[in-house]
Design an enzyme around this catalytic site. Structure first.
Site, short mmCIF file in Angstrom:
data_model
loop_
_atom_site.label_atom_id
_atom_site.label_comp_id
_atom_site.label_asym_id
_atom_site.label_seq_id
_atom_site.Cartn_x
_atom_site.Cartn_y
_atom_site.Cartn_z
N GLY A 92 59.96 44.87 56.49
CA GLY A 92 59.68 43.78 55.56
C GLY A 92 60.94 43.01 55.21
O GLY A 92 60.95 41.78 55.17
N GLN A 167 63.68 40.43 48.18
CA GLN A 167 63.46 39.81 49.49
C GLN A 167 63.09 38.33 49.33
O GLN A 167 63.58 37.47 50.07
CB GLN A 167 62.35 40.56 50.23
N ASP A 317 62.30 51.67 45.67
CA ASP A 317 62.03 52.49 46.85
C ASP A 317 62.10 53.99 46.54
O ASP A 317 61.82 54.81 47.42
CB ASP A 317 63.06 52.17 47.94
N LYS A 344 54.21 48.13 49.82
CA LYS A 344 55.39 48.53 50.60
C LYS A 344 54.94 48.91 52.01
O LYS A 344 53.85 48.53 52.42
CB LYS A 344 56.10 49.70 49.88
N ARG A 348 52.15 52.98 48.57
CA ARG A 348 52.91 54.18 48.19
C ARG A 348 52.35 54.87 46.96
O ARG A 348 52.51 56.09 46.81
CB ARG A 348 54.39 53.83 47.96
C1 S3P Z 1 64.86 45.08 49.68
C2 S3P Z 1 64.10 44.75 48.59
C3 S3P Z 1 62.97 45.57 48.12
C4 S3P Z 1 62.98 46.97 48.73
C5 S3P Z 1 63.28 46.95 50.21
C6 S3P Z 1 64.64 46.31 50.46
C7 S3P Z 1 65.96 44.19 50.08
O1 S3P Z 1 61.77 44.92 48.49
O2 S3P Z 1 61.73 47.59 48.53
O3 S3P Z 1 63.28 48.24 50.76
O4 S3P Z 1 66.80 44.59 50.90
O5 S3P Z 1 66.00 43.04 49.58
P1 S3P Z 1 61.06 43.80 47.55
O6 S3P Z 1 61.94 42.62 47.53
O7 S3P Z 1 59.75 43.52 48.23
O8 S3P Z 1 60.89 44.46 46.22
#
Ligand code: S3P
Length: 435
Positions: A92, A167, A317, A344, A348
């Site tokens: 993701g 993200q 996480d 996720k 989860r």
């Molecule tokens: C991450 C942001 C998180 C996290 C993922 C890594 C990142 O996701 O769960 O493992 O590196 O920006 P979300 O932005 O969807 O919360």
């Protein structure tokens, strides 16, 4: 893979590179001017997919025999039209951040992932990027596979995020790098700030303005990044598995060097301290714009905990492994505001509840909250946990097996390689019984 009841874990564990930072190190180095050498890069499946996608867009990326990675930056807007589908596998972070990077390139491409990624929500990123001028054609308007076409010239925006997501924030900031003027993101709850830190480290102008109950992050567009050699810190989300295993097995003493102590990643460690674990952070220092330290965890007995919803972004996480700690603690634990866990790598919230109850732990989901009745010592175990293509679900239940009365089996351990290659070997080296 099966984890059997184990005794104290002892030793030093070399935790692999941080996944978030590794994606960003590759992506930002690709957009910079000059050559970057990256050490400590996580060589997990997710990050290798990001490297492959960048190569398909014309970026020269090489790994030398000593484990160092070399990226030849092409400058902001310098990627080229790929002539293949960009497949980000299970990642993701990889695909959402890449969307932000691709937004600033005058190219059209097809993005896809594995069965897990192709069921995760992409509108959250497509929405703000569309406002900047990017065109998307997503399956059912929200999923991959999907087509993205950069407009050539982006519009700067100020985007108020409806979900707490680093993200989404990062995708908008990365697109903002290629837009004129300044692009901003308003977040109600601060999420991990690795993009902001690394962008600043490479010369971008990023400002954070803390307001009333929210903060605004702004990036100045059309500035060049200057490539620098980078050292990736050890991943606190991976260290969490060894840390909780050590915390649950009395007599344990496990050291992990160079772990990120970024406050926006440290929620689990705060919880473990509140539950009664002894953690010591020494040799605090800075590495490529990020704080790191050496961590020593010693085992003992844990108390149940109530975790407020506001803490979720700093440990999003880590709930599966915290739930395992809660299952072995004394008394009830309540973890609030976990709605994001449903989108996720797997759902989860459900996967944790199912795995705990298959192993004799009393657990309930109430709305977005998870309630775990602690066993006050070893959990019964003896069950099988379904991992649903989710690395963290697999590792969490394997850790539970070490601190159970009977072995715990996970149905598929292969996805562990997405974030923590060598997990079983590393844990076995500390004394864990995994087979
Ligand atoms: C991450 C942001 C998180 C996290 C993922 C890594 C990142 O996701 O769960 O493992 O590196 O920006 P979300 O932005 O969807 O919360």
């Amino acid at each position: 893979m099966t984890a059997s009841p184990s005794e104290a874990l002892v030793g030093e564990a070399q935790i692999p590179g941080d996944k978030s930072m590794s994606h960003r190190a590759l992506l930002l180095s690709a957009l910079a001017i000059g050559e970057a050498r990256i050490t400590g890069l996580l060589e997990g499946e997710d990050v290798l997919r990001t490297a492959a996608a960048l190569r398909a867009c014309g970026v020269a990326i090489e790994r030398s025999s000593n484990g160092q990675w070399r990226v030849e930056g092409r400058g902001v807007g310098g990627l080229i039209q790929p002539n293949q589908v960009l497949d980000l596998g299970n990642s993701g972070t990889g695909v959402r951040l890449l969307m932000g990077v691709l937004a600033g390139q005058p190219i059209r491409c097809l993005l896809t992932g594995d069965a897990s990624l192709n069921h995760r929500p992409m509108r959250r990123v497509a929405e703000p990027l569309s406002r900047m001028g990017v065109q998307f054609a997503l399956r059912d308007e929200q999923f991959l596979p999907g087509m993205l076409e950069g407009p050539g010239r982006l519009l700067p925006i100020t985007y108020e995020m409806p979900v707490a997501s680093a993200q989404v924030k990062s995708a908008v900031l990365l697109a903002g790098l290629a837009a004129p003027g300044s692009t901003g993101v308003i977040e109600a709850h601060p999420t991990r700030d690795h993009s902001e830190r690394l962008l600043t480290h490479l010369g971008a102008t990023v400002n954070v303005d803390a307001g009333d109950g929210c903060q605004e992050v702004r990036i100045k567009g059309e500035e060049e990044l200057i490539a620098k050699d980078l050292a990736v810190m050890a991943d606190p989300s991976s260290a969490a598995f060894a840390a909780v295993a050590a915390a649950l097995l009395p007599g344990s003493s496990v050291t992990m060097k160079g772990v990120s102590t970024n406050p926006l990643r440290c929620g689990l460690y705060r919880c473990l301290e509140e539950m009664g674990t002894n953690l010591s952070f020494t040799n605090e220092r800075e590495q490529s714009g990020e704080p790191v330290a050496d961590l020593l965890v010693t085992g003992g007995r844990l108390q149940g905990i109530e975790v407020p919803a506001e803490r979720a972004p700093s440990m999003i996480d880590e709930y599966p492994i915290l739930a395992v700690a809660a299952a072995a603690a004394e008394g009830r634990s309540v973890m609030r505001g976990l709605g994001e866990l449903r989108v996720k790598e797997s759902d989860r919230l459900q996967a944790v509840a199912d795995g705990l109850s298959a192993n004799g732990v009393e657990v309930a989901i109430e709305g977005d909250d998870l309630i775990v009745e602690g066993c006050g010592g070893r959990v019964p175990g003896g069950g099988r946990a379904a991992t649903h293509m989710d690395h963290r679900i697999a590792m969490s239940f394997l850790v539970m097996g070490l601190a159970a009365e009977r072995p715990v089996t996970v149905d598929d351990a292969s996805f562990i390689d997405t974030s923590f290659p060598g997990f079983a070997h590393l844990m076995q080296g500390l004394g864990a019984k995994l087979s």
